[in-house]
Design an enzyme around this catalytic site. Structure first.
Site, PDB file in Angstrom:
ATOM      1  N   CYS A  52     -11.714  30.470  17.516  1.00  0.00           N
ATOM      2  CA  CYS A  52     -12.747  29.395  17.599  1.00  0.00           C
ATOM      3  C   CYS A  52     -12.915  28.888  18.667  1.00  0.00           C
ATOM      4  CB  CYS A  52     -12.558  28.415  16.429  1.00  0.00           C
ATOM      5  SG  CYS A  52     -13.799  26.969  16.277  1.00  0.00           S
ATOM      6  N   CYS A  53     -11.762  28.575  19.531  1.00  0.00           N
ATOM      7  CA  CYS A  53     -11.603  27.799  20.837  1.00  0.00           C
ATOM      8  C   CYS A  53     -12.280  28.766  21.849  1.00  0.00           C
ATOM      9  CB  CYS A  53     -10.297  27.372  21.154  1.00  0.00           C
ATOM     10  SG  CYS A  53      -9.623  26.078  20.395  1.00  0.00           S
ATOM     11  N   CYS A  85     -13.171  18.475  19.973  1.00  0.00           N
ATOM     12  CA  CYS A  85     -13.862  18.607  18.577  1.00  0.00           C
ATOM     13  C   CYS A  85     -13.708  17.985  17.440  1.00  0.00           C
ATOM     14  CB  CYS A  85     -13.924  20.377  18.328  1.00  0.00           C
ATOM     15  SG  CYS A  85     -14.914  21.380  19.333  1.00  0.00           S
ATOM     16  N   CYS A 128     -10.698  18.723  14.913  1.00  0.00           N
ATOM     17  CA  CYS A 128      -9.379  19.366  15.709  1.00  0.00           C
ATOM     18  C   CYS A 128      -8.738  18.259  16.587  1.00  0.00           C
ATOM     19  CB  CYS A 128      -9.902  20.444  16.467  1.00  0.00           C
ATOM     20  SG  CYS A 128     -10.549  22.048  15.643  1.00  0.00           S
ATOM     21  N   CYS A 175      -6.471  24.881  24.601  1.00  0.00           N
ATOM     22  CA  CYS A 175      -7.538  25.343  24.049  1.00  0.00           C
ATOM     23  C   CYS A 175      -8.016  26.914  24.623  1.00  0.00           C
ATOM     24  CB  CYS A 175      -8.990  24.415  23.978  1.00  0.00           C
ATOM     25  SG  CYS A 175      -9.208  24.194  25.714  1.00  0.00           S
TER      26      CYS A 175
END
Length: 263
Positions: A133-134, A223, A226, A257
């Site tokens: 996702c990162c 985010c 997170c 990240c």
């Protein structure tokens, strides 16, 4: 500051000619972050940019660049999942300094494909999916931004985590077969000096980074979900992907990240 190799007038050299260990060394010798910004922005112009998520160090760099009275680029990676307060803060900063913050977003098709295959909250499933996702939301947009840069100003500091203790003031990184000068002008500034400078110069601060109830505050900004606030005494990276927290504070400090360090 670097004026060109012996026998070569500066105006005949390309940016890539200038980005070498000699320039890196000269940047490290400069004591004042504002001087670093002035010299490099003056030379590299739109090929240099301050990249920030709106955290304390980045705000100082924006303020210093603004005071230098040279046009400069300010950029942020907008994952499309930032805190509402962060979006409001960027609007405030643009008005305060009369600048435009370039917002680099992930590719819509890549996000849609990721969510369709793994769900919107895939980062809870495993560390590997969190990193995926990162990569989609942060790393890939950063790579596109680097396509437009020769100098990347970052707010990394050595006191932010044990994983960042060796952060250099300047280093050369490779990107798609060419060199980029990555500069961390505040690398050796401790947190106390950061706050002192902010208060002295009345620099805007994202309200999330101010102390809240029970003394908790956001040490870093990322985010929603997170990123969580930390309590006094917790490792500075403990608020990132809190469900992955480990007993060892050293492990906490290694959470990244992928924008600055490979994951």
């Amino acid at each position: 500051m670097y004026t060109g190799r012996i026998g070569y007038p500066l105006n005949e050299l390309t940016n890539q000619d200038l980005i070498n260990e000699e320039l890196c060394y000269e940047v490290r010798l400069l004591e004042e972050p504002q001087e670093i910004l002035f010299n490099l922005i003056k030379r590299f112009k739109e090929r240099a940019a301050i990249v920030t998520s709106g955290q304390l160090s980045g705000m100082i760099l924006l303020h210093m660049a603004y005071e230098n009275k040279l046009p400069f680029r300010a950029c942020t990676i907008d994952t499309l999942r930032l805190f509402p307060e962060t979006y409001e803060f960027f609007d405030h900063i643009e008005a305060h300094y009369n600048i435009r913050i370039e917002r680099i977003t992930p590719e819509p098709e890549a996000v849609d494909r990721m969510v369709a295959n793994h769900g919107e909250f895939l980062f809870f499933d495993s560390k590997q999916k969190q990193e995926y996702c990162c990569n989609i939301r942060k790393v890939e947009p950063m790579q596109r931004l680097l396509d437009t840069l020769d100098v990347w100003f970052s707010g990394l500091r050595r006191d932010q985590s044990s994983n960042r203790q060796s952060t250099p003031k300047a280093e050369i990184i490779e990107h798609k077969g060419r060199s980029i000068l990555k500069v961390n002008p505040l690398a050796d500034w401790p947190e106390a000096r950061i706050w002192e400078y902010i208060h002295k110069h009345d620099i805007p601060v994202n309200p999330l980074m101010e102390p809240q109830k029970y003394g908790q505050y956001y040490e870093s900004l990322g985010c929603v979900i997170c990123t969580t606030p930390i309590l006094p005494g917790e490792p500075k990276r403990a608020g990132r992907w809190r469900w992955q927290n480990a007993p060892s504070s050293d492990e906490e400090n290694k959470k990244e990240c992928g924008i600055h360090y490979a994951i």
